[in-house]
Design a protein around this motif. Structure first.
Motif, mmCIF file in Angstrom:
data_model
loop_
_atom_site.group_PDB
_atom_site.id
_atom_site.type_symbol
_atom_site.label_atom_id
_atom_site.label_comp_id
_atom_site.label_asym_id
_atom_site.label_seq_id
_atom_site.Cartn_x
_atom_site.Cartn_y
_atom_site.Cartn_z
ATOM 1 N N VAL A 50 0.646 -1.232 -0.244
ATOM 2 C CA VAL A 50 0.008 -0.195 -0.018
ATOM 3 C C VAL A 50 0.709 1.311 0.047
ATOM 4 O O VAL A 50 0.638 2.158 -0.847
ATOM 5 C CB VAL A 50 -0.763 -0.173 1.151
ATOM 6 N N ASN A 51 1.760 1.249 0.842
ATOM 7 C CA ASN A 51 2.902 2.333 1.082
ATOM 8 C C ASN A 51 3.549 2.647 -0.223
ATOM 9 O O ASN A 51 3.991 3.973 -0.644
ATOM 10 C CB ASN A 51 3.494 2.553 2.141
ATOM 11 N N ALA A 52 3.978 1.554 -0.749
ATOM 12 C CA ALA A 52 4.973 1.471 -2.197
ATOM 13 C C ALA A 52 4.014 2.179 -3.227
ATOM 14 O O ALA A 52 4.380 3.241 -3.863
ATOM 15 C CB ALA A 52 5.264 0.107 -2.717
ATOM 16 N N VAL A 53 2.883 1.659 -3.437
ATOM 17 C CA VAL A 53 1.863 2.223 -4.397
ATOM 18 C C VAL A 53 1.569 3.780 -3.988
ATOM 19 O O VAL A 53 1.460 4.715 -4.985
ATOM 20 C CB VAL A 53 0.682 1.492 -4.495
ATOM 21 N N ARG A 54 1.357 3.914 -2.649
ATOM 22 C CA ARG A 54 1.067 5.419 -2.417
ATOM 23 C C ARG A 54 2.188 6.541 -2.790
ATOM 24 O O ARG A 54 1.998 7.480 -3.398
ATOM 25 C CB ARG A 54 0.429 5.423 -1.059
ATOM 26 N N LYS A 55 3.357 6.064 -2.498
ATOM 27 C CA LYS A 55 4.377 6.752 -2.826
ATOM 28 C C LYS A 55 4.789 6.959 -4.235
ATOM 29 O O LYS A 55 4.761 8.315 -4.542
ATOM 30 C CB LYS A 55 5.712 5.902 -2.165
ATOM 31 N N LEU A 110 0.456 5.808 4.468
ATOM 32 C CA LEU A 110 -0.437 5.755 5.617
ATOM 33 C C LEU A 110 -0.002 5.569 7.140
ATOM 34 O O LEU A 110 0.984 4.736 7.164
ATOM 35 C CB LEU A 110 -1.574 4.406 5.231
ATOM 36 N N SER A 111 -0.515 6.487 8.053
ATOM 37 C CA SER A 111 -0.017 6.015 9.134
ATOM 38 C C SER A 111 -0.483 4.716 9.790
ATOM 39 O O SER A 111 -1.265 4.291 9.169
ATOM 40 C CB SER A 111 -0.755 7.206 10.351
ATOM 41 N N MET A 129 -7.395 -3.015 -1.100
ATOM 42 C CA MET A 129 -6.430 -1.982 -0.368
ATOM 43 C C MET A 129 -5.652 -1.314 -1.523
ATOM 44 O O MET A 129 -5.316 -0.145 -1.085
ATOM 45 C CB MET A 129 -5.444 -2.983 0.414
ATOM 46 N N LEU A 130 -5.169 -1.735 -2.497
ATOM 47 C CA LEU A 130 -4.424 -1.079 -3.308
ATOM 48 C C LEU A 130 -5.391 0.075 -4.430
ATOM 49 O O LEU A 130 -4.843 0.797 -5.200
ATOM 50 C CB LEU A 130 -3.755 -1.752 -4.311
ATOM 51 N N GLU A 131 -6.777 -0.297 -4.264
ATOM 52 C CA GLU A 131 -7.871 0.743 -5.046
ATOM 53 C C GLU A 131 -7.211 0.904 -6.682
ATOM 54 O O GLU A 131 -6.873 2.101 -7.119
ATOM 55 C CB GLU A 131 -7.714 2.031 -4.237
#
Lengths: 250, 492
Positions: free
Chosen positions: A105-110, A117-118, A163-165
């Motif tokens: 999730v964080n890799a994709v968000r970045k 995400l916290s 989760m990855l939307e």
């Protein structure tokens, strides 16, 4: 603009031509099903779209929202919004499913330029999505797919998807290895994700999955191309008559 | 291009830039003349102002060493070492010995700051969160000399002696005489004997009876000078019922030539005592062609001398051109326990031959070995271990688990276990696996948005998890990052 646009796509594995000029257009909000006999190239299509390295594209194009997919690394494709739910999800020993999800999730968000995400936000989100898919929190503490039942593996794939939307979801034989109850849970999970701006490509051998995830368009694939396209009724026809008519098609 | 080919190409492209500790500190140093003979040994001993008995001890070792030859049984290829072409003593000129922080050369402090080691007590304190994370006392060894030890006052209150071994020789000769060479005898092996003759400094720890050391103790070693061998000597004694956790870290600048590091570490655990010794070793591994890098020939051994004692080794080995290292436990006391947890990563042209020896002598002794070897590039990674039970070691137990992970197809992983049971009640178990990071696993991770390197790091961290959890909390995170750094460029 089309969400996913595949034109005259040709690909080979180990010197063998598998995709031989495949055309496909998925618009936002649409659910397409691809059905076809074994060996018609259905899984190859999903791997080529996701960017698996041993598949060599020899011609044609594939774009996601107009952007050339084939030029991108697999992780960049994920960041742009492509998601592949695997037919055989891979085991990663020692890595807790929760850690895996959070890293992904964080890799994709970045890559999408969003903040990571916290921990509390992430946990809240996972709990909510896991509950919808009837996934026990304890399953998330176990290493990714290690010792998971067939149903758990597939539910885990759908959880990752949620989760990855993603914008474009490719489901490769998600129904294989599922009993009817698990099939229903997975289908419900997918239906919940159906949205105006999201497209689905549901690859399946059997019609039964399509009773639960009702497609807008059904394609028949044989020998590496789409040989027929119709509405949901086409799936029922295939179920009744089998693929015999298509074995020699193309 | 198939991904395996990419992997190989990426490994080939590794260059020295990836070694982030490869800087050199410009400090004038005080060196012994090149070469090794009795006068070199006398020079070192005189430089350190050692008593006569210490000099004799060194000379005896030196005479013995001249009769010995290098061991050649390890699965490593070593360029011949010219022992006459090395400097055996180098000390930063401005530093005669340990001092208070205020007197330490600011250049040195900068070096340690670059390494991420804060020698300033305030800075260390600032890193302590209210949840009560333990403080860490640091002894810093630069080339051959211990330059500063932090928190000495606070440790003194608990009765703990922690400082350089040179100081200990002067201030606590009775302890040094009693224990030095009692675990690794002067005659033990070529490199240990050489170390005994020329060791220049190292750390000394004594935990008195019944004391639980109030903080983690740590030593950072750095080789800076050219053509200089580093021969440090560490001696840790946990008296009856004492406990200590100790961590050593190592770095070196990038050099074209190979630098020799031949350390000796001796641990003594008396009745009911426990010593936990952790190492994060990141010596310079050499460049893409395998040029340069540290030769790390180290003898580490712990003696569970008293009943119910315990010694635990944890190591994360990512550096050095060649690693030759077998931290071992002699389970002499009844009911004593030995543990060895190891992560050894080799990339590029690195060669690792490492493992442990568990020597069961007492009754009801038990040992546990968990070894995780990861080989990438064109490296060779060997686990070599001995588990033995003496005739009198009734009910000796050992569990060994050796797993190897291969990244790419040009590297090698080897497992060489030796098992000797002379007591029929001994139960030894051995498990070993070798696996390859599969392209499928990497593709799965990448299709979820992880870059190639993130994927490898995640998979490798899963692989080494059983060992990482044995590192002190403060260093587990550091080790995790180090693992990711050392595998950079190992995948396409």
């Amino acid at each position: 603009m089309a969400l996913l646009e595949v034109k005259n796509l040709q690909a080979r594995v180990e010197e063998k031509d598998i995709l031989r000029g495949l055309n496909l257009t998925v618009n936002p909000g649409e659910v397409h099903a691809i059905m076809g006999p074994n060996g018609s190239g259905k899984s190859t299509l999903s791997y080529v779209l996701a960017g698996k390295s041993d598949y060599e594209v020899t011609g044609g194009s594939a774009t996601l929202e107009g952007e050339d997919l084939l030029e991108l690394e697999p992780d960049e494709r994920a960041a742009r919004g492509l998601f592949l739910a695997f037919q055989y999800p891979i085991e990663i020993p020692g890595v807790a499913s929760m850690t895996f999800l959070r890293t992904a999730v964080n890799a994709v968000r970045k890559k999408r330029g969003d903040e990571e995400l916290s921990t509390p936000d992430f946990l809240r989100l996972v709990r909510e999505k896991a509950k919808e898919l009837n996934i026990d929190q304890n399953m998330l503490k176990r290493p990714v797919n290690v010792g998971f039942s067939g149903g758990e593996k597939k539910r885990n794939e759908i959880l990752q998807m949620a989760m990855l939307e993603p914008k474009m979801c490719v489901l490769d034989e998600t129904d294989s290895g599922l009993d009817i109850d698990a099939l229903k849970i997975v289908a419900d999970g997918v239906n919940r994700l159906r949205a105006k701006n999201r497209g689905f490509l549901v690859i399946t051998h059997y019609q039964r999955l399509l009773d639960h995830i009702v497609p807008d368009v059904v394609h028949v694939m044989a020998k590496g191309k789409i040989v027929r396209t119709g509405g949901p009724e086409l799936a029922h026809e295939l179920e009744a008559k089998g693929y015999a008519a298509y074995d020699n098609a193309a | 291009m198939p991904a395996v080919q990419e992997t190989v190409d990426r490994v080939k492209s590794i260059d020295v830039d990836q070694y982030k500790y490869g800087f050199e500190t410009k400090i004038e140093s005080d060196r012994a003349p090149k070469g090794l003979d009795e006068s070199t040994v006398r020079f070192i001993s005189a430089k350190k102002g050692e008593p006569e008995w210490m000099l004799e001890w060194r000379l005896e070792a030196f005479r013995r060493w001249k009769t010995m030859s290098e061991p050649n049984w390890a699965r490593v290829k070593v360029n011949p070492i010219d022992y006459q072409d090395l400097y055996y003593y180098s000390a930063p000129k401005t530093t005669a010995g340990p001092k208070s922080l205020a007197e330490v050369d600011p250049e040195l402090l900068k070096t340690y700051a670059k390494l991420g080691i804060s020698l300033h007590e305030q800075e260390i304190l600032a890193g302590v969160d209210p949840a009560g994370r333990t403080k860490v006392a640091v002894d810093a060894v630069f080339d051959s000399v211990s330059v500063v030890t932090t928190f000495q006052e606070e440790l003194k209150k608990a009765g703990v002696i922690f400082g350089s071994i040179s100081e200990a020789i002067k201030n606590h000769p009775e302890l040094v005489k009693k224990y030095l060479g009692s675990v690794v005898p002067v005659t033990d092996n070529f490199f240990a004997t050489l170390n005994s003759a020329v060791f220049s400094d190292g750390s000394f720890v004594y935990i008195p009876k019944g004391v639980r050391c109030p903080m983690e103790l740590s030593t950072y070693f750095r080789i800076n000078e050219r053509n200089t061998g580093q021969f440090e000597r560490t001696l840790i004694i946990a008296d009856e019922g004492a406990y200590v956790s100790y961590l050593e870290g190592c770095t070196a600048p990038m050099r074209d030539e190979n630098q020799l590091h031949a350390a000796v570490v001796e641990l003594v655990a008396l009745e009911g005592a426990e010593i936990k010794y952790s190492t994060v070793q990141n010596w310079y591994p050499g460049d893409a062609q395998g040029k340069g890098g540290i030769y790390n020939f180290v003898t580490k051994r712990g003696d569970c001398r008293g009943n119910n004692s315990k010694i635990s080794w944890t190591q994360v080995e990512t550096g050095s051109a060649i690693t030759w290292k077998y931290p071992s436990c002699i389970l002499r006391g009844d009911n004593s326990q030995g543990e060895f947890y190891s992560i050894a990563i080799s990339n590029g042209h690195q060669q690792v031959d490492s493992g442990t020896k568990m020597i069961h002598l007492g009754k009801n002794t038990s040992s546990r070995i968990i070894s995780k070897g990861i080989a990438a590039g064109v490296s060779q990674n060997t686990y070599r271990g001995l588990v033995s039970a003496h005739r009198k070691a009734t009910n000796a137990r050992n569990f060994t688990n050796c797993d190897s992970l291969l990244i790419g197809d040009k590297c090698g992983a080897h497992t060489t276990p030796y098992i000797e049971a002379k007591n029929s009640s001994a139960v030894f178990e051995h498990e070993a696996t070798t696996s390859k990071i599969s392209e499928d696993m990497l593709f799965y991770c990448r299709s979820r948005g992880l870059s190639g390197e993130e994927a490898v790091a995640l998979v490798v961290n899963g692989f080494v998890k059983d060992v990482l959890q044995h590192l002190p909390m403060e260093f587990a995170v550091e080790a995790q990052k180090l693992i990711a750094i050392s595998l950079e460029g190992s995948v396409g």
